[in-house]
Write a protein that holds these residues in place. Structure first.
Motif, PDB file in Angstrom:
ATOM      1  N   ARG A 119      56.212  31.963  43.802  1.00 40.11           N
ATOM      2  CA  ARG A 119      55.236  32.401  42.803  1.00 40.11           C
ATOM      3  C   ARG A 119      53.982  32.840  43.561  1.00 40.11           C
ATOM      4  N   LEU A 120      53.556  34.067  43.287  1.00 44.40           N
ATOM      5  CA  LEU A 120      52.376  34.613  43.978  1.00 44.40           C
ATOM      6  C   LEU A 120      51.267  34.846  42.968  1.00 44.40           C
ATOM      7  N   TRP A 121      50.132  34.194  43.204  1.00 40.43           N
ATOM      8  CA  TRP A 121      48.956  34.360  42.356  1.00 40.43           C
ATOM      9  C   TRP A 121      47.993  35.314  43.040  1.00 40.43           C
ATOM     10  N   VAL A 122      47.593  36.377  42.356  1.00 39.71           N
ATOM     11  CA  VAL A 122      46.638  37.314  42.960  1.00 39.71           C
ATOM     12  C   VAL A 122      45.511  37.588  41.971  1.00 39.71           C
ATOM     13  N   ASP A 123      44.289  37.576  42.487  1.00 39.81           N
ATOM     14  CA  ASP A 123      43.147  37.725  41.570  1.00 39.81           C
ATOM     15  C   ASP A 123      42.839  39.191  41.255  1.00 39.81           C
ATOM     16  N   ASP A 124      43.363  40.119  42.061  1.00 39.10           N
ATOM     17  CA  ASP A 124      43.063  41.539  41.848  1.00 39.10           C
ATOM     18  C   ASP A 124      44.386  42.281  41.607  1.00 39.10           C
ATOM     19  N   TRP A 125      44.725  42.412  40.339  1.00 38.92           N
ATOM     20  CA  TRP A 125      46.015  43.020  39.979  1.00 38.92           C
ATOM     21  C   TRP A 125      46.048  44.492  40.382  1.00 38.92           C
TER      22      TRP A 125
END
Ligand code: TRH
Length: 392
Positions: A44-50
């Motif tokens: 699972r990869l969380w990224v703040d800048d889609w």
């Protein structure tokens, strides 16, 4: 050792905060895909800048970030505040010292078997990296320990990302002349002069570019420069007397033909590197990809306010140039330093261009030596296995 706790594959969780440009998400997206591909692990990869993700991974563009999506076996999630209450993965990676959400840290601390908590650091060829790789940093309040994982070039570091099958894919592309020609033709690059130099140019702003383009235009060897959209394009346009340049445009100046390419996905960028004879790269991820492309390359290092990048540049030069003939090493170092603000790239170009045959052989040898060692995912997996075994 509690075998039950470690026998199953861990669920990986990666947190990525985009500071600027594309390196942060570039590294995380590549790592996540590689983990998922390698042994079908849950990632699972969380990224703040889609938006930044969407540049490298166009399939994410049409997705509602609030819903997330699964691509290439990776659960892509938009990292927003407030962060939801979730069960953390068995391995939690914070990329480049980004701060994990407090609620998630708390959830990690409440688990009976604590997750392996990794801070994936920036790549450097400096010697101190080996001494810091793997160091533990206990949380001041919670029952959690973070470990520093440093990518690097030496055996006692975290290694380099090199996904399974990469070099075989590169070789298949290279061997297939028709495929390369079709790839170039699709980008408007046809009728390449047989004795010409085909290069890619991915760089930060470059004030010293104009004289170098003039040198290419007036040089003995035709140059075709493929420039992906990005930060250097303004300087390219100014150097060619244009107010701006856009993807798809082609400019001719003497013996130089310059073609602006649209920003592609990561696999397309690899193909660009494989298609060219010389690659100008920058930052971290494209710098590594150029080394796997096994062609001569020029590194525009990410500039740091305290000039720490100068030591990083010299450390890499020392490592990379070891074993290279002195004249070629000198030509390479002089051109790289000039490209990074210490000197005049146009003045350093003729010697660098003359050294290209030697640098070509060296790039192949350098790549083969790096490829003979284990890669970052192998080292990371091993590190996490041992950490979980010790904890279990
Ligand atoms: O974009 P970069 O300069 O990124 C960074 C960031 O500045 C970061 O904050 C800094 O810490 C780090 O460098 C060292 O350069 P990099 O690392 O090469 O990342 C670019 C990514 O973009 C890489 O994954 C390749 C990808 N890319 C494409 O996918 N398509 C393209 O067309 C191009 C030109 C690049």
């Amino acid at each position: 050792m509690n075998v039950d706790a470690i026998a199953c594959r861990p669920r990986w969780e990666i947190f990525c905060q985009v500071v600027d440009n594309f390196g942060d998400i570039g590294v995380c997206w590549r790592l996540a895909r590689d983990l998922a591909l390698r042994d079908g692990a849950a990632v699972r990869l969380w990224v703040d800048d889609w938006g930044a993700l969407g540049r490298l991974c166009p399939a994410a563009r049409d997705v509602d970030p609030a819903r997330g999506v699964e691509l290439a076996g990776v659960q892509l999630r938009h990292w927003r505040t407030p962060f939801p209450a979730l069960t953390p993965g068995e391995v939690v990676i914070e990329a480049f010292a980004c701060e994990l959400p407090a609620i998630h840290l708390q959830a990690m601390a409440e688990l009976t078997v604590k997750p392996v908590w990794i801070n994936l650091e920036y790549l450097s060829a400096e010697d101190w990296v080996a001494g810091c790789h793997g160091l533990a940093s206990p949380h001041p309040r919670l029952a959690l320990v973070k470990h520093f994982f440093f990518p690097g070039f030496a055996d006692d570091t975290g290694g380099l990302l090199r996904e399974a099958g990469l070099l075989a894919r590169r070789d298949a592309f290279r061997r297939d002349g028709a495929r390369r020609a079709a790839w170039l033709a699709a980008r408007g690059v046809v009728d390449l002069p047989p004795d010409g130099l085909l290069l890619s140019l991915f760089a930060y702003e470059q004030p010293a570019l104009a004289p170098l383009l003039q040198a290419w235009a007036a040089g003995p060897r035709p140059v075709t420069a493929l420039v992906p959209e990005g930060r250097v394009l303004g300087d390219v346009a100014r150097a060619l007397g244009r107010s701006q340049l856009a993807a798809g445009e082609r400019v001719e100046l003497g013996r130089l033909v310059l073609v602006v390419l649209p920003f592609s996905d990561q696999d397309g960028y690899d193909e660009l590197l494989w298609a060219c004879n010389l690659n100008f790269v920058r930052g971290e991820d494209s710098f590594v990809r150029a080394q796997w492309a096994a062609q001569p390359f020029v590194w525009h290092i990410y500039p740091q306010a305290d000039a720490a990048h100068c030591d990083k540049l010299e450390a890499f030069l020392a490592r990379h140039c070891a074993g290279l003939a002195p004249a070629a090493a000198e030509a390479l170092a002089r051109f790289w330093r000039a490209w990074n603000g210490d000197g005049d790239p146009a003045a350093a170009w003729p010697a660098f261009a003359a050294a290209l045959p030697a640098l070509e052989a060296h790039a192949a040898d350098w790549c083969a030596r790096l490829a003979a060692t284990s890669d970052l995912v192998e080292r990371l997996t091993k590190f996490c296995f041992h950490s979980r075994a010790a904890a279990g």
